[in-house]
Design a protein around this motif. Structure first.
Motif, PDB file in Angstrom:
ATOM      1  N   ALA C 429       0.838  -1.202   0.000  1.00 59.63           N
ATOM      2  CA  ALA C 429       0.000   0.000   0.000  1.00 59.63           C
ATOM      3  C   ALA C 429       0.866   1.241   0.000  1.00 59.63           C
ATOM      4  CB  ALA C 429      -0.909  -0.011   1.221  1.00 59.63           C
ATOM      5  N   PHE C 430       1.956   1.207   0.787  1.00 58.57           N
ATOM      6  CA  PHE C 430       2.829   2.381   0.867  1.00 58.57           C
ATOM      7  C   PHE C 430       3.466   2.696  -0.480  1.00 58.57           C
ATOM      8  CE2 PHE C 430       7.176   3.918   1.303  1.00 58.57           C
ATOM      9  CZ  PHE C 430       6.940   5.142   1.906  1.00 58.57           C
ATOM     10  N   TYR C 431       4.134   1.705  -1.083  1.00 55.84           N
ATOM     11  CA  TYR C 431       4.888   2.071  -2.290  1.00 55.84           C
ATOM     12  C   TYR C 431       3.987   2.345  -3.475  1.00 55.84           C
ATOM     13  CZ  TYR C 431       4.837  -2.913  -3.844  1.00 55.84           C
ATOM     14  OH  TYR C 431       4.480  -4.164  -4.232  1.00 55.84           O
ATOM     15  N   MET C 432       2.842   1.656  -3.536  1.00 55.76           N
ATOM     16  CA  MET C 432       1.963   1.948  -4.673  1.00 55.76           C
ATOM     17  C   MET C 432       1.347   3.332  -4.528  1.00 55.76           C
ATOM     18  SD  MET C 432       2.337  -0.243  -6.869  1.00 55.76           S
ATOM     19  CE  MET C 432       1.198   0.531  -7.982  1.00 55.76           C
ATOM     20  N   LEU C 518      -3.552  -1.851   5.109  1.00 56.15           N
ATOM     21  CA  LEU C 518      -3.700  -1.022   3.917  1.00 56.15           C
ATOM     22  C   LEU C 518      -3.784   0.453   4.298  1.00 56.15           C
ATOM     23  CD1 LEU C 518      -4.797  -0.335   0.990  1.00 56.15           C
ATOM     24  CD2 LEU C 518      -7.030  -1.017   1.859  1.00 56.15           C
ATOM     25  N   VAL C 519      -4.626   0.730   5.272  1.00 55.27           N
ATOM     26  CA  VAL C 519      -4.828   2.127   5.670  1.00 55.27           C
ATOM     27  C   VAL C 519      -3.524   2.705   6.223  1.00 55.27           C
ATOM     28  CG1 VAL C 519      -6.017   3.626   7.304  1.00 55.27           C
ATOM     29  CG2 VAL C 519      -7.284   1.845   6.080  1.00 55.27           C
ATOM     30  N   ILE C 524       0.893   6.467   5.692  1.00 59.25           N
ATOM     31  CA  ILE C 524       2.301   6.880   5.775  1.00 59.25           C
ATOM     32  C   ILE C 524       2.738   7.502   4.456  1.00 59.25           C
ATOM     33  CG2 ILE C 524       4.648   6.035   6.039  1.00 59.25           C
ATOM     34  CD1 ILE C 524       3.538   3.892   7.902  1.00 59.25           C
ATOM     35  N   ALA C 525       2.339   6.856   3.346  1.00 61.40           N
ATOM     36  CA  ALA C 525       2.720   7.380   2.037  1.00 61.40           C
ATOM     37  C   ALA C 525       2.150   8.775   1.839  1.00 61.40           C
ATOM     38  CB  ALA C 525       2.216   6.430   0.940  1.00 61.40           C
ATOM     39  N   TRP C 526       0.941   8.963   2.228  1.00 70.13           N
ATOM     40  CA  TRP C 526       0.308  10.291   2.090  1.00 70.13           C
ATOM     41  C   TRP C 526       1.088  11.316   2.911  1.00 70.13           C
ATOM     42  CZ3 TRP C 526      -2.537  13.453  -0.500  1.00 70.13           C
ATOM     43  CH2 TRP C 526      -3.076  14.580   0.118  1.00 70.13           C
ATOM     44  N   ALA C 527       1.479  10.879   4.109  1.00 69.81           N
ATOM     45  CA  ALA C 527       2.207  11.801   4.964  1.00 69.81           C
ATOM     46  C   ALA C 527       3.532  12.185   4.326  1.00 69.81           C
ATOM     47  CB  ALA C 527       2.453  11.151   6.325  1.00 69.81           C
ATOM     48  N   MET C 528       4.161  11.225   3.670  1.00 69.36           N
ATOM     49  CA  MET C 528       5.503  11.496   3.144  1.00 69.36           C
ATOM     50  C   MET C 528       5.479  12.172   1.785  1.00 69.36           C
ATOM     51  SD  MET C 528       7.632   8.146   4.278  1.00 69.36           S
ATOM     52  CE  MET C 528       9.115   8.610   3.413  1.00 69.36           C
ATOM     53  N   TYR C 529       4.531  11.795   0.931  1.00 68.11           N
ATOM     54  CA  TYR C 529       4.577  12.291  -0.449  1.00 68.11           C
ATOM     55  C   TYR C 529       3.392  13.146  -0.842  1.00 68.11           C
ATOM     56  CZ  TYR C 529       8.306   8.909  -0.764  1.00 68.11           C
ATOM     57  OH  TYR C 529       9.451   8.219  -0.550  1.00 68.11           O
ATOM     58  N   GLY C 530       2.284  13.016  -0.082  1.00 68.59           N
ATOM     59  CA  GLY C 530       1.076  13.747  -0.468  1.00 68.59           C
ATOM     60  C   GLY C 530       1.060  15.140   0.123  1.00 68.59           C
ATOM     61  N   ARG C 531       1.475  15.253   1.376  1.00 68.53           N
ATOM     62  CA  ARG C 531       1.353  16.528   2.052  1.00 68.53           C
ATOM     63  C   ARG C 531       2.504  17.461   1.701  1.00 68.53           C
ATOM     64  NH1 ARG C 531       0.016  15.982   8.245  1.00 68.53           N
ATOM     65  NH2 ARG C 531       2.264  15.640   8.191  1.00 68.53           N
ATOM     66  N   LYS C 532       3.667  16.862   1.521  1.00 69.30           N
ATOM     67  CA  LYS C 532       4.828  17.694   1.204  1.00 69.30           C
ATOM     68  C   LYS C 532       5.097  17.587  -0.299  1.00 69.30           C
ATOM     69  CE  LYS C 532       7.218  15.355   4.221  1.00 69.30           C
ATOM     70  NZ  LYS C 532       8.264  14.814   5.105  1.00 69.30           N
ATOM     71  N   PRO C 533       5.614  18.647  -0.889  1.00 70.67           N
ATOM     72  CA  PRO C 533       6.016  18.510  -2.293  1.00 70.67           C
ATOM     73  C   PRO C 533       7.189  17.529  -2.417  1.00 70.67           C
ATOM     74  CG  PRO C 533       6.741  20.611  -1.400  1.00 70.67           C
ATOM     75  CD  PRO C 533       5.862  19.992  -0.360  1.00 70.67           C
ATOM     76  N   VAL C 534       7.198  16.824  -3.549  1.00 69.38           N
ATOM     77  CA  VAL C 534       8.253  15.831  -3.774  1.00 69.38           C
ATOM     78  C   VAL C 534       9.500  16.534  -4.288  1.00 69.38           C
ATOM     79  CG1 VAL C 534       8.881  13.762  -5.068  1.00 69.38           C
ATOM     80  CG2 VAL C 534       6.521  14.119  -4.329  1.00 69.38           C
ATOM     81  N   PRO C 535      10.649  16.343  -3.627  1.00 67.42           N
ATOM     82  CA  PRO C 535      11.866  17.004  -4.123  1.00 67.42           C
ATOM     83  C   PRO C 535      12.302  16.429  -5.470  1.00 67.42           C
ATOM     84  CG  PRO C 535      12.384  15.511  -2.328  1.00 67.42           C
ATOM     85  CD  PRO C 535      10.904  15.545  -2.427  1.00 67.42           C
ATOM     86  N   LEU C 536      12.861  17.306  -6.304  1.00 69.51           N
ATOM     87  CA  LEU C 536      13.270  16.875  -7.654  1.00 69.51           C
ATOM     88  C   LEU C 536      14.439  15.908  -7.592  1.00 69.51           C
ATOM     89  CD1 LEU C 536      13.226  19.715 -10.288  1.00 69.51           C
ATOM     90  CD2 LEU C 536      12.582  17.332 -10.589  1.00 69.51           C
ATOM     91  N   VAL C 537      15.351  16.212  -6.665  1.00 69.58           N
ATOM     92  CA  VAL C 537      16.486  15.309  -6.505  1.00 69.58           C
ATOM     93  C   VAL C 537      16.225  14.470  -5.276  1.00 69.58           C
ATOM     94  CG1 VAL C 537      18.958  15.169  -6.124  1.00 69.58           C
ATOM     95  CG2 VAL C 537      18.007  16.995  -7.547  1.00 69.58           C
ATOM     96  N   ALA C 538      16.468  13.188  -5.421  1.00 72.49           N
ATOM     97  CA  ALA C 538      16.155  12.290  -4.321  1.00 72.49           C
ATOM     98  C   ALA C 538      17.004  12.637  -3.120  1.00 72.49           C
ATOM     99  CB  ALA C 538      16.441  10.851  -4.741  1.00 72.49           C
ATOM    100  N   PRO C 539      16.392  12.765  -1.936  1.00 72.79           N
ATOM    101  CA  PRO C 539      17.177  12.998  -0.727  1.00 72.79           C
ATOM    102  C   PRO C 539      18.046  11.787  -0.422  1.00 72.79           C
ATOM    103  CG  PRO C 539      14.888  12.591  -0.179  1.00 72.79           C
ATOM    104  CD  PRO C 539      14.952  12.643  -1.663  1.00 72.79           C
ATOM    105  N   ARG C 540      19.046  12.050   0.433  1.00 73.33           N
ATOM    106  CA  ARG C 540      20.022  11.001   0.713  1.00 73.33           C
ATOM    107  C   ARG C 540      19.366   9.757   1.308  1.00 73.33           C
ATOM    108  NH1 ARG C 540      25.294   9.845   1.557  1.00 73.33           N
ATOM    109  NH2 ARG C 540      25.785   8.967   3.595  1.00 73.33           N
ATOM    110  N   GLY C 541      18.474  10.012   2.248  1.00 71.93           N
ATOM    111  CA  GLY C 541      17.715   8.894   2.790  1.00 71.93           C
ATOM    112  C   GLY C 541      18.508   8.079   3.789  1.00 71.93           C
ATOM    113  N   SER C 542      17.794   7.159   4.421  1.00 73.82           N
ATOM    114  CA  SER C 542      18.426   6.317   5.439  1.00 73.82           C
ATOM    115  C   SER C 542      19.267   5.236   4.760  1.00 73.82           C
ATOM    116  CB  SER C 542      17.359   5.662   6.293  1.00 73.82           C
ATOM    117  OG  SER C 542      16.638   4.764   5.493  1.00 73.82           O
ATOM    118  N   VAL C 543      19.968   4.473   5.594  1.00 76.28           N
ATOM    119  CA  VAL C 543      20.782   3.387   5.062  1.00 76.28           C
ATOM    120  C   VAL C 543      19.915   2.410   4.283  1.00 76.28           C
ATOM    121  CG1 VAL C 543      22.286   1.478   5.683  1.00 76.28           C
ATOM    122  CG2 VAL C 543      22.392   3.612   6.966  1.00 76.28           C
ATOM    123  N   LEU C 544      18.759   2.099   4.845  1.00 74.39           N
ATOM    124  CA  LEU C 544      17.868   1.133   4.190  1.00 74.39           C
ATOM    125  C   LEU C 544      17.412   1.660   2.837  1.00 74.39           C
ATOM    126  CD1 LEU C 544      16.372  -1.538   4.493  1.00 74.39           C
ATOM    127  CD2 LEU C 544      14.445  -0.239   5.431  1.00 74.39           C
TER     128      LEU C 544
END
Lengths: 99, 288, 631
Positions: C429-432, C518-519, C524-544
């Protein structure tokens, strides 16, 4: 004197002739040395004939002479044609067999 | 075989003859091998062969002794001499060995072989011999005895030897015969060629020196240079041209010297030289 | 009716032959020919299907024996087909989705000058895949197995002018070889064990054979399935396979070929049933891949690679289900079919997006596309809802059943598997949602490319949208149609068998948990990608995240373990070869050569030298003779 001395002489002549074949480079001289070897053999054969008291040795010596005559004819012809093509009578000049 | 016919020694005369002529034969054989010129070798060999003929006679092989002289010394050695003439009679062989170790090997082999043969003969029990008296007498003589054997026991070998001789003759002819591959020129063509070619007159004659037969000396052109055209083709090919272009100058000089000595012109010569050198110096200065 | 079976294969095979051998004169019409023949195959499938429906459920299987392939004493290989309910399901899926994708490709590949060849390859794939699913013995199945491998190789590397595509094709082929080895070994083992490799005798006598042999066969079959279905540890090729044209990704690397492994395991169910150890490994592989693929899918910015990760994960579900035994076989196939619909739809949607965006694949450069491509948005959205298991849509039914079946396995195993499956559902659900949000929502983020061409997103032509719409229908309704009234279970039960199992949780609880997962994922996906604009360049991100971007280091692992290890092994072998083997060989050669060189000097060509040796030889002979005399 025992006729065996003729045999010693024949052996000596044969060895001299053989050394001559190996040492000389002029094809004609080489050829003469071959003749010398043949003659040495003939001497031995004649001596044998005398020692054994029958004529077979002489017969063989006679045939040797005939064959030598034939050989000389062909050999000299070869030398002449070799000389014509190479302008040299040296046996070392005809050394195309080497690598 | 008659046991009585066996003997252990020959006559003293034969022994003396053997030791003398045997020495000659060995010397002849050695000269055949060692002499530089093919002609000399051939003559030494002929000598050895004659000695051998004498030995044949002494051994009771009368027919072979004569045949040895007639066929070998007479015919074969002459054939050798012909070929020697054809190939170049004056060319002396260099006896310097070109193949490394060949001479030593040959010597070793020859010595070893000779020693082996002599040792072998020495070991064989040959103290007595039969003599050919009985065998020669059986058919009334040496030649008859041989003929009897040749035409009975050895007739097949005899026939084959005949065939061999014929083959050798044909072979020699084939080897030395050169097939003409083009049409022979007619006389007309040859004369036309000559008229159109470079040399209308006959080729110049070789230069002639009084000292020796000079076919091998090129004639000198008016300017003193030798012309190779004057020497025959065969000599040219063999490289047997004698270069004498400097010979005449040397001769002239020698003549001058001799006449000078004779006339006591030594001083005048020196004066002439002294007079020449200043003028040469002047010349060089003028050139500057 | 049996005689029609061969026609299923014959039609696309004919198409492949004509298109690949026909030359340029077919350039104008070739794609139509290919599509029509694929459609013909589908029609034949439909006829056979209706015929099958009219029969008694127990006697629905059809057999057709074409000819004896290798008739040898004690070894009988036949070209023979068997069409039962399981095969029928696949036939319809393959020909149906295949035909739709043919139609889609007409539009998608319109500007490609090698379109005829592309359709030839597609037809070849269809033929091989059909052979795979309707073969009645393992050897013929192997033929199809290799055939789809070949077609996959050709199609991944279709744009061979791109080095990445050529490399990806090679990689896919090589990794698949590993699995193919497994299948061939499994077939050989079968032959030595059972004396035959026809499905009937093998599967009937599976229960009477020793455990060890069955486990070995099962593991080898699993290896084969891992290779073809991109399961851990042979999963690394699938992401790179996205270099192929999008219809290929949709047909081969989402809907059909990659599910061949599931088919193989379900088909060989009798073997796995009798070999619990092998089954356990299957379940573990499925569970690991499920999470693995899902994590990879979360981190990818390339839309196709994200979907590829999702495919891996969904096939993990199927393998997991197939490893559960009779409890899961049917649901594995059911999920396979629904997945075939919605994943093909998603890929076609992705292709449509790329088509409109100048082949841009980076989702960070999409955004807000819903206004520009409404049809694509709706069909993709329906596929999205289906895959995350939105209640009422296809994915909901099939995935829910698998999770239920996982719990029903019983014991600690059941709990663990069930939890993993639930976790997988949440991540799915998150990645889709992430894909959906980044692509169709938010602000537009596309920019002019290096040459200043700004993409003009536009809706795709009819030939592309119609298949998407049809697949969207399938995504929405197929699951419900199959699940309600246990239609699919009844349909497949005669072939695979069915066992309810004893779930420690009630069906309603599981469904509730699935919906909660599912919910949570969507939230979580909405929180990460829906509410904030998506950066053009991928952030560094965690090790995982960084690891996941690199496919969870699978290539690095392969490189370090296999490539480096192989290189070291090779190098040491080369060293041994150079020093030892070559040393001996070269030494011998050199000594012989040296000796010959010395001996050669004797051959100087001078007759006198030869005469010396002759003379010396004579002397030796005489010496020997004298010696013999003396002694």
């Amino acid at each position: 004197m025992n006729p065996v001395n003729y045999l010693y002489l024949a052996a000596l002549l044969f060895a001299i002739g053989a050394s001559g074949v190996l040492v000389r480079r002029n094809a004609i001289v080489v050829f003469m040395c071959v003749e010398l070897m043949l003659n040495a053999c003939n001497l031995a054969l004649v001596t044998f004939s005398r020692m054994h008291g029958n004529l077979d040795g002489q017969i063989v010596a006679f045939f040797t002479m005939v064959v030598a005559a034939a050989e000389v004819v062909v050999g000299l012809a070869i030398i002449v044609s070799l000389f014509r093509s190479r302008h040299s009578a040296s046996v070392d000049d005809a050394s195309l067999m080497k690598l | 075989m008659n046991a009585l016919a066996a003997a252990t020694t020959t006559s003293t005369g034969e022994a003396i003859q053997f030791w003398i002529l045997g020495t000659v034969a060995v010397i002849g054989a050695l000269s055949t091998v060692l002499l530089k010129r093919a002609v000399h070798s051939a003559l030494s060999l002929a000598g050895t062969m004659i000695v051998l003929a004498v030995f044949y006679l002494a051994n009771g092989a009368y027919f072979l002794g004569i045949v040895q002289i007639v066929v070998y010394t007479g015919a074969i050695m002459m054939l050798f001499l012909f070929v020697v003439m054809l190939v170049g009679v004056t060319a002396a062989d260099s006896l310097k060995e070109t193949i490394k170790g060949q001479r030593w090997l040959a010597l070793g082999c020859g010595l070893g072989f000779g020693i082996l043969l002599i040792a072998g003969i020495g070991n064989a029990s040959l103290s007595t011999f039969e003599g050919l008296g009985a065998a020669n007498a059986a058919h009334g003589g040496n030649i008859e005895g041989l003929a009897n054997l040749i035409f009975t026991k050895y007739v097949f070998a005899f026939e084959i030897t005949g065939a061999l001789l014929i083959t050798a003759t044909v072979g020699a002819m084939v080897l030395t015969h050169r097939e003409r591959t083009e049409r022979a020129k007619t006389q007309r063509e040859m004369s036309e060629e000559r008229v159109r070619g470079k040399h209308l007159p006959p080729l110049p004659a070789p230069g002639v020196y009084a000292r020796h037969n000079a076919v091998d000396i090129p004639g000198l052109l008016p300017d003193g240079t030798p012309s190779e055209l004057t020497v025959m083709q065969t000599l040219r090919r063999r490289g047997q041209i004698r270069d004498v272009s400097q010979q005449s100058l040397a001769d002239l000089k020698a003549l001058e010297q001799r006449s000078g000595e004779r006339l006591g012109r030594e001083d005048a010569d020196a004066v002439a030289r002294g007079a020449q050198s200043p003028s040469a110096a002047e010349n060089s200065e003028a050139a500057k | 009716m049996e005689n029609l079976i061969a026609l299923l294969v014959a039609a696309p095979l004919l198409g492949a032959a004509v298109l690949l051998c026909g030359g340029r004169r077919l350039d104008k019409t070739g794609h139509w020919l290919g599509t029509v023949l694929a459609g013909a195959s589908f029609v034949v499938g439909l006829i056979l299907f209706t015929d099958m429906l009219g029969k008694d459920p127990e006697n629905r299987a059809l057999h057709q024996h074409l000819f004896s392939w290798i008739p040898v004493e004690g070894f009988q290989a036949d070209i023979a087909f068997q069409l039962d309910q399981l095969s029928m399901t696949f036939v319809l899926l393959i020909t149906g989705v295949g035909t739709l994708i043919h139609i889609y490709s007409i539009g998608y590949m319109e500007h490609d000058e090698r379109r005829r060849r592309f359709f030839g390859y597609l037809n070849l794939f269809l033929a091989a895949m059909l052979i795979l699913v309707i073969a009645d013995n393992y050897l013929l199945l192997y033929v199809g197995w290799e055939g789809v491998g070949l077609a996959s190789f050709l199609l991944i590397g279709f744009w061979q002018h791109k080095p990445t595509a050529a490399t990806a094709a090679k990689k896919a082929f090589l990794v698949n070889r590993v699995g193919d080895m497994g299948l061939s070994i499994a077939i050989m083992l079968m032959f030595t064990t059972f004396g035959t490799f026809a499905f009937g005798p093998v599967l009937e006598s599976a229960g009477e054979t020793s455990q060890g042999k069955l486990t070995a066969i099962g593991l080898m079959l699993l290896l084969a399935a891992c290779g073809k279905s991109a399961q851990v540890p042979l999963q690394s090729w699938l992401g790179d396979a996205m270099e192929g044209p999008t219809p290929v990704s949709a047909l081969i690397h989402a809907a059909t070929m990659v599910t061949a492994g599931v088919y193989l395991i379900v088909r060989s169910g009798a073997i796995f049933n009798a070999a619990p150890d092998a089954q356990l490994v299957v379940v573990i592989v499925g569970a690991v891949t499920l999470i693995f693929g899902a994590i990879v899918g979360c981190a990818k910015d390339d839309i196709k690679k994200a979907l590829a990760g999702s495919t891996m994960s969904q096939i993990g579900y199927m393998i997991l289900a197939a490893g559960l035994g009779p409890i899961g076989y049917i649901f594995a196939i059911m999920h396979l079919v629904t997945h075939g619909f919605f994943k093909a739809g998603l890929f076609l949607g992705a292709g449509s997006v790329m088509h409109g965006m100048n082949d841009e694949v980076d989702m960070r450069k999409y955004g807000g596309l819903r206004k520009y491509m409404p049809v694509t948005f709706v069909t993709f959205g329906l596929g999205y809802l289906a895959i995350i298991g939105f209640p009422g849509l296809s994915g909901f039914f099939s995935k829910d059943k698998i999770i239920e079946a996982a719990f029903a396995k019983g014991g600690a195993e059941g709990w663990i598997l069930g939890s993993v499956a639930l976790l997988g559902a949440a991540i799915t659900a998150f990645y889709m949602t992430r894909v959906m949000l980044m692509t169709f929502f938010g602000e537009k983020r596309w920019q002019p490319d290096a040459e200043g061409h700004e993409p003009h997103p536009h809706e795709s032509p009819k030939s592309m949208t119609v298949p998407m719409i049809v697949l969207a229908f399938g995504s929405v309704f197929a699951g419900g149609f199959f699940a309600i009234g246990d239609r699919f279970v009844n349909w497949l039960e005669p072939v695979t068998g069915y066992d309810h199992g004893h779930s420690p949780l009630s069906a309603a609880t599981v469904t509730g948990a699935t919906v909660v997962a599912l919910v949570v994922g969507v939230g979580i996906a909405w929180a990460m990608y829906g509410r904030k604009p998506v950066p053009l360049v991928a952030p560094r991100g965690s090790v995982l995240t960084r690891a996941a971007r690199r496919d969870l280091l699978q290539d690095d692992f392969n490189h370090v373990v296999l490539v480096r290890g192989g290189e070291h092994l090779t190098r040491s072998l080369v060293y041994v070869d150079h020093s030892l083997v070559d040393g001996v060989v070269n030494g011998t050669a050199a000594s012989v050569g040296g000796l010959s060189g010395r001996l050669r000097r004797m051959q100087n060509g001078y007759a006198r030298t030869y005469a010396v040796s002759m003379f010396g030889g004579t002397a030796v002979v005489i010496a020997a003779t004298l010696l013999m005399r003396a002694v």
